[in-house]
Design a protein around this motif. Structure first.
Motif, PDB file in Angstrom:
ATOM      1  N   ASN A   1      -6.546  -3.314  -3.019  1.00 52.43           N
ATOM      2  CA  ASN A   1      -6.498  -2.711  -4.361  1.00 52.43           C
ATOM      3  C   ASN A   1      -7.440  -1.529  -4.537  1.00 52.43           C
ATOM      4  OD1 ASN A   1      -4.735  -4.922  -5.276  1.00 52.43           O
ATOM      5  ND2 ASN A   1      -6.618  -6.151  -5.216  1.00 52.43           N
ATOM      6  N   THR A   2      -7.863  -0.936  -3.455  1.00 50.50           N
ATOM      7  CA  THR A   2      -8.765   0.217  -3.537  1.00 50.50           C
ATOM      8  C   THR A   2      -7.964   1.510  -3.578  1.00 50.50           C
ATOM      9  OG1 THR A   2     -10.754  -0.800  -2.633  1.00 50.50           O
ATOM     10  CG2 THR A   2     -10.429   1.521  -2.142  1.00 50.50           C
ATOM     11  N   ILE A   3      -8.480   2.464  -4.365  1.00 48.05           N
ATOM     12  CA  ILE A   3      -7.849   3.773  -4.537  1.00 48.05           C
ATOM     13  C   ILE A   3      -8.715   4.818  -3.850  1.00 48.05           C
ATOM     14  CG2 ILE A   3      -7.121   5.524  -6.197  1.00 48.05           C
ATOM     15  CD1 ILE A   3      -6.692   3.220  -8.209  1.00 48.05           C
TER      16      ILE A   3
ATOM     17  N   ARG B   1      -8.808   8.793  -3.404  1.00 47.15           N
ATOM     18  CA  ARG B   1      -8.183   9.989  -3.964  1.00 47.15           C
ATOM     19  C   ARG B   1      -8.159  11.143  -2.954  1.00 47.15           C
ATOM     20  NH1 ARG B   1      -6.389   9.968  -9.335  1.00 47.15           N
ATOM     21  NH2 ARG B   1      -5.513  11.884  -8.494  1.00 47.15           N
TER      22      ARG B   1
ATOM     23  N   PHE C   1      -4.363   8.820  -1.387  1.00 49.98           N
ATOM     24  CA  PHE C   1      -3.750  10.030  -1.938  1.00 49.98           C
ATOM     25  C   PHE C   1      -3.678  11.155  -0.905  1.00 49.98           C
ATOM     26  CE2 PHE C   1      -4.044   7.742  -5.765  1.00 49.98           C
ATOM     27  CZ  PHE C   1      -3.321   8.410  -6.743  1.00 49.98           C
TER      28      PHE C   1
ATOM     29  N   ASN D   1     -11.019  -3.266  -4.678  1.00 46.16           N
ATOM     30  CA  ASN D   1     -11.041  -2.842  -6.085  1.00 46.16           C
ATOM     31  C   ASN D   1     -11.979  -1.677  -6.329  1.00 46.16           C
ATOM     32  OD1 ASN D   1      -9.305  -5.132  -6.930  1.00 46.16           O
ATOM     33  ND2 ASN D   1     -11.122  -6.352  -6.423  1.00 46.16           N
TER      34      ASN D   1
ATOM     35  N   ASN E   1      -2.043  -3.332  -1.352  1.00 49.10           N
ATOM     36  CA  ASN E   1      -1.927  -2.661  -2.652  1.00 49.10           C
ATOM     37  C   ASN E   1      -2.943  -1.531  -2.840  1.00 49.10           C
ATOM     38  OD1 ASN E   1       0.152  -4.516  -3.498  1.00 49.10           O
ATOM     39  ND2 ASN E   1      -1.482  -6.021  -3.818  1.00 49.10           N
ATOM     40  N   CYS E   2      -3.264  -0.863  -1.753  1.00 49.07           N
ATOM     41  CA  CYS E   2      -4.132   0.315  -1.841  1.00 49.07           C
ATOM     42  C   CYS E   2      -3.305   1.552  -2.144  1.00 49.07           C
ATOM     43  CB  CYS E   2      -4.889   0.517  -0.526  1.00 49.07           C
ATOM     44  SG  CYS E   2      -6.044  -0.807  -0.135  1.00 49.07           S
ATOM     45  N   LYS E   3      -3.983   2.601  -2.619  1.00 55.54           N
ATOM     46  CA  LYS E   3      -3.354   3.905  -2.823  1.00 55.54           C
ATOM     47  C   LYS E   3      -4.219   4.945  -2.118  1.00 55.54           C
ATOM     48  CE  LYS E   3      -1.350   2.726  -7.339  1.00 55.54           C
ATOM     49  NZ  LYS E   3      -0.076   2.302  -6.736  1.00 55.54           N
TER      50      LYS E   3
ATOM     51  N   THR F   1       0.841  -1.204   0.000  1.00 58.44           N
ATOM     52  CA  THR F   1       0.000   0.000   0.000  1.00 58.44           C
ATOM     53  C   THR F   1       0.871   1.247   0.000  1.00 58.44           C
ATOM     54  OG1 THR F   1      -1.978  -0.988   0.937  1.00 58.44           O
ATOM     55  CG2 THR F   1      -1.588   1.308   1.474  1.00 58.44           C
ATOM     56  N   TRP F   2       0.339   2.276  -0.637  1.00 58.51           N
ATOM     57  CA  TRP F   2       1.023   3.582  -0.714  1.00 58.51           C
ATOM     58  C   TRP F   2       0.175   4.619   0.000  1.00 58.51           C
ATOM     59  CZ3 TRP F   2      -0.684   8.084  -3.364  1.00 58.51           C
ATOM     60  CH2 TRP F   2       0.268   9.113  -3.464  1.00 58.51           C
TER      61      TRP F   2
ATOM     62  N   LEU G   1     -12.825   2.570  -6.437  1.00 58.41           N
ATOM     63  CA  LEU G   1     -12.249   3.892  -6.682  1.00 58.41           C
ATOM     64  C   LEU G   1     -13.150   4.916  -6.019  1.00 58.41           C
ATOM     65  CD1 LEU G   1     -10.433   6.048  -7.984  1.00 58.41           C
ATOM     66  CD2 LEU G   1     -11.775   5.770 -10.101  1.00 58.41           C
TER      67      LEU G   1
END
Length: 263
Positions: free
Chosen positions: A83-85, A87, A57, A107, A53-55, A36-37, A109
């Motif tokens: 895997n969720t983004i 923002r 922001f 997954n 593996n999430c992002k 994850t980031w 957004l």
């Protein structure tokens, strides 16, 4: 982990290969999965459970205290699936005593400035548009799309594969597989493009359309229409999902489609 210029509470559980950018803040009782980031100036508060593996922001705030005056400090969580983004400047509140958690699935957004309130349950593969404002206890099914600047009333349920047009005021439940538009929010057809993208074949889409013709275009109330659907249409996963959704709707479903609006 020692992240220069970021604050990571020593009790936070950070997996391998997590990147935490400068000026991010990670509180105690937080778990972050591998890969994850976390962007600069993001704040991950107590009770956050972030998957792999999430992002996340810059400016996002995950697991903040609920904006609910009844909240009494109970220990609750906010889950973000793999895997969720998330923002910029999204806010996700943690749960209250009602469900004890808020969930955004895998997954997904969630676009900039959206708000996911306490005890919301967002499924997998959902898209939440810019500045969508989601009140408490909302439920969103898998693959639903809520377009930008829509406002979702508390306790509303949105079915799987539903599509809600931009700027909508969602006061009633939105059944699965439909497009919802107009003011007041109404049935605007089947989300056929989305269904085809997800592998639904013409026969399945036609069956779904038939269900909604009987539900919305036959001059019957909901109970009469559901009885007619069960008698006239063969059982299928889609048919039964629609029937169960409408029967279990707490707030009632959106308005139907009228022939005079066809143009």
């Amino acid at each position: 982990m020692n992240q220069p210029l970021a604050y990571v509470h020593p009790e936070a559980k950070i997996a391998q290969n997590v990147v935490i950018e400068p000026f991010a803040t990670i509180h105690k009782n937080v778990e972050i999965g591998e890969g994850t980031w976390i962007g600069s100036n993001a704040v991950i508060m107590e009770g956050a459970r972030i998957g792999k593996n999430c992002k996340i922001f810059p400016g996002a705030v995950i697991s903040s205290i609920p904006q609910d005056l009844k909240f009494a400090g109970e220990v609750t969580t906010a889950y973000i699936g793999d895997n969720t983004i998330i923002r910029e400047y999204v806010t996700v509140s943690r749960g209250t005593i009602d469900k004890m958690k808020t969930v955004v699935g895998s997954n997904c957004l969630v676009m900039a400035y959206a708000h996911v309130a306490h005890d919301c349950m967002v499924g997998n593969n959902c898209i939440i548009g810019n500045s969508v404002q989601m009140a408490g206890h909302v439920e969103v099914g898998d693959f639903a799309i809520i377009s930008a600047t829509s406002a979702i009333h508390q306790f509303v349920k949105i079915g799987s594969h539903a599509f809600i047009s931009g700027g909508s005021l969602v006061l009633k439940d939105v059944p699965p597989f439909v497009k919802a538009a107009r003011e007041p929010l109404s049935y605007a057809g089947i989300n056929s493009i989305g269904l085809r993208r997800r592998g639904y074949v013409s026969e399945q889409i036609n069956d779904i359309q038939h269900v909604y013709r009987l539900l919305f275009m036959n001059g019957l109330n909901n109970s009469q229409a559901l009885d007619k659907i069960e008698v006239e249409l063969s059982p299928s996963r889609e048919r039964d999902e629609i029937i169960n959704f409408v029967r279990n709707s707490g707030r009632g479903i959106i308005k139907g489609y009228f022939a005079k609006d066809a143009n």
